[in-house]
Scaffold this motif. Structure first.
Motif, PDB file in Angstrom:
ATOM      1  N   TYR A   1       0.857  -1.276  -0.174  1.00  0.00           N
ATOM      2  CA  TYR A   1      -0.047  -0.066  -0.136  1.00  0.00           C
ATOM      3  C   TYR A   1       0.855   1.326  -0.166  1.00  0.00           C
ATOM      4  O   TYR A   1       0.529   1.985  -0.749  1.00  0.00           O
ATOM      5  N   THR A   2       1.878   1.172   0.650  1.00  0.00           N
ATOM      6  CA  THR A   2       2.806   2.395   0.669  1.00  0.00           C
ATOM      7  C   THR A   2       3.455   2.622  -0.569  1.00  0.00           C
ATOM      8  O   THR A   2       3.409   3.832  -0.888  1.00  0.00           O
TER       9      THR A   2
ATOM     10  N   VAL B   1       0.615   3.938  -3.031  1.00  0.00           N
ATOM     11  CA  VAL B   1       0.393   5.557  -2.820  1.00  0.00           C
ATOM     12  C   VAL B   1       1.620   6.260  -3.381  1.00  0.00           C
ATOM     13  O   VAL B   1       1.250   7.404  -4.156  1.00  0.00           O
TER      14      VAL B   1
ATOM     15  N   SER C   1       0.907   8.467  -6.629  1.00  0.00           N
ATOM     16  CA  SER C   1       0.864  10.031  -6.446  1.00  0.00           C
ATOM     17  C   SER C   1       2.286  10.388  -7.225  1.00  0.00           C
ATOM     18  O   SER C   1       1.874  11.808  -7.517  1.00  0.00           O
TER      19      SER C   1
ATOM     20  N   LEU D   1      -5.056   5.020  -6.936  1.00  0.00           N
ATOM     21  CA  LEU D   1      -4.753   5.112  -5.783  1.00  0.00           C
ATOM     22  C   LEU D   1      -6.308   5.279  -4.689  1.00  0.00           C
ATOM     23  O   LEU D   1      -6.014   4.989  -3.700  1.00  0.00           O
ATOM     24  N   CYS D   2      -7.302   5.794  -5.479  1.00  0.00           N
ATOM     25  CA  CYS D   2      -8.454   5.902  -4.529  1.00  0.00           C
ATOM     26  C   CYS D   2      -9.021   4.375  -4.204  1.00  0.00           C
ATOM     27  O   CYS D   2      -9.597   4.198  -3.181  1.00  0.00           O
TER      28      CYS D   2
ATOM     29  N   SER E   1      -7.726   1.509  -4.073  1.00  0.00           N
ATOM     30  CA  SER E   1      -6.817   0.805  -3.109  1.00  0.00           C
ATOM     31  C   SER E   1      -7.053   1.248  -1.776  1.00  0.00           C
ATOM     32  O   SER E   1      -7.048   0.641  -0.771  1.00  0.00           O
ATOM     33  N   THR E   2      -7.348   2.677  -1.711  1.00  0.00           N
ATOM     34  CA  THR E   2      -7.445   3.212  -0.333  1.00  0.00           C
ATOM     35  C   THR E   2      -8.749   2.748   0.193  1.00  0.00           C
ATOM     36  O   THR E   2      -8.880   2.831   1.562  1.00  0.00           O
TER      37      THR E   2
ATOM     38  N   THR F   1      -7.588  -1.390   1.319  1.00  0.00           N
ATOM     39  CA  THR F   1      -6.444  -1.638   2.089  1.00  0.00           C
ATOM     40  C   THR F   1      -6.320  -1.242   3.464  1.00  0.00           C
ATOM     41  O   THR F   1      -5.928  -1.998   4.500  1.00  0.00           O
ATOM     42  N   PRO F   2      -6.511   0.040   3.714  1.00  0.00           N
ATOM     43  CA  PRO F   2      -6.503   0.441   5.084  1.00  0.00           C
ATOM     44  C   PRO F   2      -7.270  -0.337   6.256  1.00  0.00           C
ATOM     45  O   PRO F   2      -6.926  -0.672   7.168  1.00  0.00           O
TER      46      PRO F   2
ATOM     47  N   THR G   1      -5.438  -4.603  -4.508  1.00  0.00           N
ATOM     48  CA  THR G   1      -4.255  -4.061  -3.939  1.00  0.00           C
ATOM     49  C   THR G   1      -2.859  -4.431  -4.908  1.00  0.00           C
ATOM     50  O   THR G   1      -2.034  -3.472  -4.856  1.00  0.00           O
TER      51      THR G   1
END
Length: 308
Positions: free
Chosen positions: A35-36, A39, A43, A71-72, A74-75, A78-79, A280
């Motif tokens: 995930y890091t 992003v 980005s 990005l969206c 996955s966010t 994943t969190p 992911t």
């Protein structure tokens, strides 16, 4: 909008990827790393395309939109999955579950049509090169992106509205790591015929139409490439399409495996693996595919890093 019998106060339990306690921490670290990187990669791609004049073309406009979508969505997923790796009860409120479903459908459908728009862009670039700047105007590019998000929004409204009319009294345990359509339907004690019909129609159309459009585009593209007499022209033309073909194959392949395999072949672990791949892994792969296989991106990145 009706929400069924006390569905609005329901608290669901997400089973997650695994219940083996010894795997939770390694999986947390693995997906935190993925995930890091997702992003940072997406980005970074958006930033690079925004600040680099070399990349101010329709192709990269679509790519920046694709990075935003990756990005969206996955966010969206994943969190919460990461929190559940460390939690004990792994609860998710009914309202949070419906919101997660809603935004997931928006972005996954939008990605289908953005990939289709990118195929059309490649078709115009290779088959109509002299008219490329005329056909792929900024107005058309914006319109194609807006249509992608509108179709995603309409699909999300349809799915979520139908889901909120169901009653969930069989069980509150979702045998998955996020609130997807199929695992939720398995928990309903009311009729799910409308929901199943929506899955068939919406998932079918949003997969079939883009797939046919992409295949048609590449039939014309390959036909045109085969007529190129230059020995250097063919590899260059194929090179401009290769990244997109890889991204399309991975995305539509995993979606098809998830939603269109025969019922007799449905397995929980298989569904989770497929879901992990397109929720992911693909959001990380897309910017890597386009950056590692694209000379313009490498060149723009080099200029950006040296401050030119």
């Amino acid at each position: 909008m009706s929400t069924g019998n006390n569905s609005a106060t329901t608290v669901f339990v997400l089973v997650g990827l695994t219940q083996q306690s010894e795997l939770l921490l390694p999986l947390f670290l693995l997906f935190l790393g993925i995930y890091t990187m997702t992003v940072l990669a997406n980005s970074g791609m958006i930033l690079l395309i925004t600040v680099s004049p070399l990349l101010h073309t329709p192709m990269y406009y679509f790519l920046s939109s694709l990075s935003f979508v990756d990005l969206c969505y996955s966010t969206v997923i994943t969190p919460k999955m990461l929190v559940n790796f460390l939690g004990k009860k792994n609860l998710i409120l009914y309202s949070e579950c419906m919101a997660q479903l809603f935004f997931f459908v928006i972005f996954v459908v939008a990605e289908c049509y953005l990939l289709t728009a990118m195929a059309y862009d490649r078709y115009v670039a290779i088959c109509r090169p002299l008219l490329y700047n005329v056909i792929m105007s900024s107005r058309l590019c914006l319109l194609l992106v807006l249509v992608s998000f509108i179709l995603g929004l309409l699909s999300a409204i349809a799915h979520t509205s139908a889901m909120m009319k169901l009653s969930f009294c069989k069980s509150h345990i979702i045998n998955h790591y996020f609130c997807d359509v199929l695992p939720l339907l398995n928990l309903s004690c009311s009729s799910t015929r409308l929901n199943e019909l929506l899955v068939f129609i919406i998932a079918g159309l949003n997969t079939l139409v883009p797939t046919i459009a992409v295949i048609a585009s590449y039939i014309f593209i390959f036909s045109n490439i085969l007529h190129i007499s230059s020995s250097e022209g063919r590899p260059k033309a194929f090179g401009t399409c290769s990244s997109h073909l890889v991204a399309v194959g991975i995305f539509f392949g995993s979606i098809t495996f998830m939603y269109f395999k025969p019922p007799s072949s449905n397995t929980l672990e298989g569904e989770k693996v497929s879901s992990v791949f397109y929720t992911t892994v693909i959001p990380l792969l897309n910017p890597l595919i386009y950056s590692l296989r694209n000379k313009d991106v490498k060149k723009a990145l080099g200029r950006f890093l040296v401050g030119r």
